[in-house]
Design a protein around this motif. Structure first.
Motif, PDB file in Angstrom:
ATOM      1  N   THR A 184      13.379 104.402  74.912  1.00  0.00           N
ATOM      2  CA  THR A 184      13.882 105.671  75.436  1.00  0.00           C
ATOM      3  C   THR A 184      14.926 106.328  74.554  1.00  0.00           C
ATOM      4  O   THR A 184      15.275 107.486  74.774  1.00  0.00           O
ATOM      5  N   GLY A 185      15.431 105.606  73.542  1.00  0.00           N
ATOM      6  CA  GLY A 185      16.457 106.168  72.682  1.00  0.00           C
ATOM      7  C   GLY A 185      17.856 105.916  73.211  1.00  0.00           C
ATOM      8  O   GLY A 185      18.053 105.552  74.372  1.00  0.00           O
ATOM      9  N   ARG A 186      18.844 106.136  72.353  1.00  0.00           N
ATOM     10  CA  ARG A 186      20.244 105.874  72.724  1.00  0.00           C
ATOM     11  C   ARG A 186      20.886 107.040  73.455  1.00  0.00           C
ATOM     12  O   ARG A 186      22.028 106.953  73.890  1.00  0.00           O
ATOM     13  N   GLY A 187      20.181 108.155  73.582  1.00  0.00           N
ATOM     14  CA  GLY A 187      20.701 109.259  74.369  1.00  0.00           C
ATOM     15  C   GLY A 187      21.352 110.347  73.539  1.00  0.00           C
ATOM     16  O   GLY A 187      21.746 110.139  72.386  1.00  0.00           O
TER      17      GLY A 187
ATOM     18  N   LEU B 233      13.809 109.384  66.876  1.00  0.00           N
ATOM     19  CA  LEU B 233      13.816 107.945  67.120  1.00  0.00           C
ATOM     20  C   LEU B 233      15.120 107.503  67.770  1.00  0.00           C
ATOM     21  O   LEU B 233      15.137 106.643  68.656  1.00  0.00           O
ATOM     22  N   ASP B 234      16.233 108.095  67.346  1.00  0.00           N
ATOM     23  CA  ASP B 234      17.531 107.690  67.862  1.00  0.00           C
ATOM     24  C   ASP B 234      17.780 108.230  69.268  1.00  0.00           C
ATOM     25  O   ASP B 234      18.270 107.515  70.132  1.00  0.00           O
ATOM     26  N   LYS B 235      17.450 109.496  69.512  1.00  0.00           N
ATOM     27  CA  LYS B 235      17.773 110.124  70.800  1.00  0.00           C
ATOM     28  C   LYS B 235      16.715 109.884  71.868  1.00  0.00           C
ATOM     29  O   LYS B 235      17.031 109.744  73.051  1.00  0.00           O
ATOM     30  N   PHE B 236      15.438 109.862  71.460  1.00  0.00           N
ATOM     31  CA  PHE B 236      14.350 109.774  72.433  1.00  0.00           C
ATOM     32  C   PHE B 236      13.519 108.505  72.301  1.00  0.00           C
ATOM     33  O   PHE B 236      12.552 108.343  73.050  1.00  0.00           O
ATOM     34  N   GLY B 237      13.855 107.640  71.350  1.00  0.00           N
ATOM     35  CA  GLY B 237      13.157 106.384  71.197  1.00  0.00           C
ATOM     36  C   GLY B 237      11.707 106.545  70.788  1.00  0.00           C
ATOM     37  O   GLY B 237      11.261 107.620  70.379  1.00  0.00           O
TER      38      GLY B 237
END
Length: 456
Positions: free
Chosen positions: A317-320, A355-359
């Motif tokens: 899901t990403g880190r937000g 990749l970081d925000k939404f996985g």
């Protein structure tokens, strides 16, 4: 002057609330204008002391809420099949909402500011209900063209020292040190102008003078921006047009004329097109900005690996929204450039940002959407319906260009360009709705024509 501009922006944000009920499309276009000139506006708001607010604010934050209200008031279109692009956009909108909620829970203050990177998601929700016929799509494309032309005029003033925006001092690279205009403006919009121009030529959409004007401004604007990524995006778009579009000779001629025009213009005003890209600068002791930014971009790949090694449970899901990483930065000293680190909530690569925000969920949805738009856009470009052929060609070329640029710069996650960049995908996602309404309009026109013939 800064005070009056700030007051005008505040009034525009307040007026957007009743407009959401009375004229939803005006809120949409006000939102796009606020996004495009966001950094220019916020510079004046900062100079005006934020009108007494404790922190810097932007009118687009309030207009985004009005746009969400307008979305609720627009009728939804039901009974049409959801294609792959639309399904991906729905997943992207949902994962964006989750990302914002996660960011607000984990890093509240950073997430509030970083939420501007999700403005494209607000446009997704609105445009699904708005882009239902050719008139609305044509109005949108006209607004994009007008806004880009206004931005080009401002960029010319900035680039040649006639006007200096409040944010100019933040930019330290380029031939005129802060006068490229990229910190205040959004040169990536010129990619849309070029794709619109080529699509008009390729689909034989008249008048060609409009296409020529858009092409000229797009080329000249990217030339003045001195950005390697946009140069590369135009080149990739040109190759796609030559390989995939009909009328290859015409497209090649158009690009050749555009390049000649840009080079001639640059020489006439004494502008060195490639000075910023020359790696050797004599006996200077400062670090070359190109080497610095290239090293930063390379380091970001290891940053995201380290982030997920520490927090592997966020990989889907990403880190937000608002999640930060340590970005290597350059500092200039007596003996040349040295590197330090600074926490940033964005990546220079769009794909790393997703990749970081939404996985993996958001990243896979994005990749599938890009490929689906290439396939659907190409099929529409080869169709027999002029409007749909034009939209398909535009979407195909723009997808090629923006996909290439996304490797090196943020695109959809860019708070000033994202609301524009997502729209071609929504237009293609609403293909069946637009086609159905277009056929109804044609049938109505034929009935009117037949009635007139019978009467005469």
């Amino acid at each position: 002057m800064a005070f009056y501009i700030a007051v005008f922006c505040l009034l525009a944000a307040i007026i957007s609330i009743p407009l959401a009920v009375l004229k939803p499309k005006w809120v949409f276009y006000l939102f796009l204008a606020s996004a495009l000139f966001g950094n220019l506006i916020v510079g004046y708001i900062r100079e005006a002391g934020n009108l007494g607010a404790s922190r810097v604010w932007e009118p687009i934050d309030m207009i985004a809420l009005s746009l969400l209200l307008a979305t609720l008031l627009l009728p939804s279109q039901k009974g049409f099949p959801a294609n792959t692009i639309k399904k991906c956009l729905i997943v992207i909108a949902a994962i964006s909402i989750f990302s914002l909620a996660l960011g607000l829970a984990l890093y509240f203050h950073v997430a509030l500011t970083a939420s501007r990177q999700l403005h494209f998601a607000v446009v997704i929700l609105f445009a699904f209900r708005y882009f239902t016929d050719t008139k609305r799509v044509e109005d949108f494309l006209r607004v994009v063209a007008v806004l880009a032309i206004v931005m080009f005029a401002v960029q010319v003033l900035i680039r040649f020292g006639v006007y200096s925006p409040p944010s100019a001092e933040l930019q330290a690279a380029g031939q005129l040190a802060g006068e490229r205009g990229e910190m205040s403006l959004t040169p990536s919009i010129y990619l849309m102008l070029v794709s619109m121009a080529i699509a008009r030529f390729s689909s034989k959409k008249r008048p060609y003078t409009v296409a020529a004007l858009l092409l000229a401004i797009g080329f000249l604007g990217i030339t003045l921006s001195e950005t390697r990524t946009y140069y590369g995006g135009i080149a990739v778009m040109a190759m796609a047009a030559l390989l995939m579009m009909p009328g290859r000779g015409k497209v090649l001629l158009i690009y050749g004329l555009g390049a000649i025009l840009a080079i001639t213009f640059a020489q006439k005003v004494g502008f060195n097109l490639f000075e910023r890209f020359q790696m050797g600068r004599g006996h200077e002791t400062t670090l070359n900005p190109l080497k610095a930014i290239d090293r930063v971009r390379s380091a970001e790949y290891s940053c995201i690996i380290e982030s997920y090694q520490k927090e592997p449970y966020f990989i889907l899901t990403g880190r937000g929204t608002g999640a930060t990483h340590y970005l290597p930065m350059t500092t200039i000293g007596e003996h040349g450039g040295q590197f330090s680190s600074l926490e940033q909530d964005f990546y220079h690569s769009e794909y790393l940002g997703w990749l970081d925000k939404f996985g993996l969920i958001g990243f896979i949805a994005l990749i599938i959407m890009l490929f689906a738009c290439l396939k659907t856009g190409f099929q529409m470009a080869r169709g027999n319906m002029p409007y749909l052929s034009y939209y398909g060609t535009l979407a195909f070329l723009f997808t090629v260009g923006v996909s290439a640029c996304s490797v090196f710069v943020p695109t959809f996650l860019h708070d000033r360009s994202g609301p524009f960049f997502i729209c071609p995908f929504i237009i293609i996602a609403n293909r069946y709705i637009i086609e159905s309404n277009l056929q109804d309009e044609n049938f109505y026109a034929e009935d009117v024509l037949n009635d007139e013939v019978l009467l005469t």
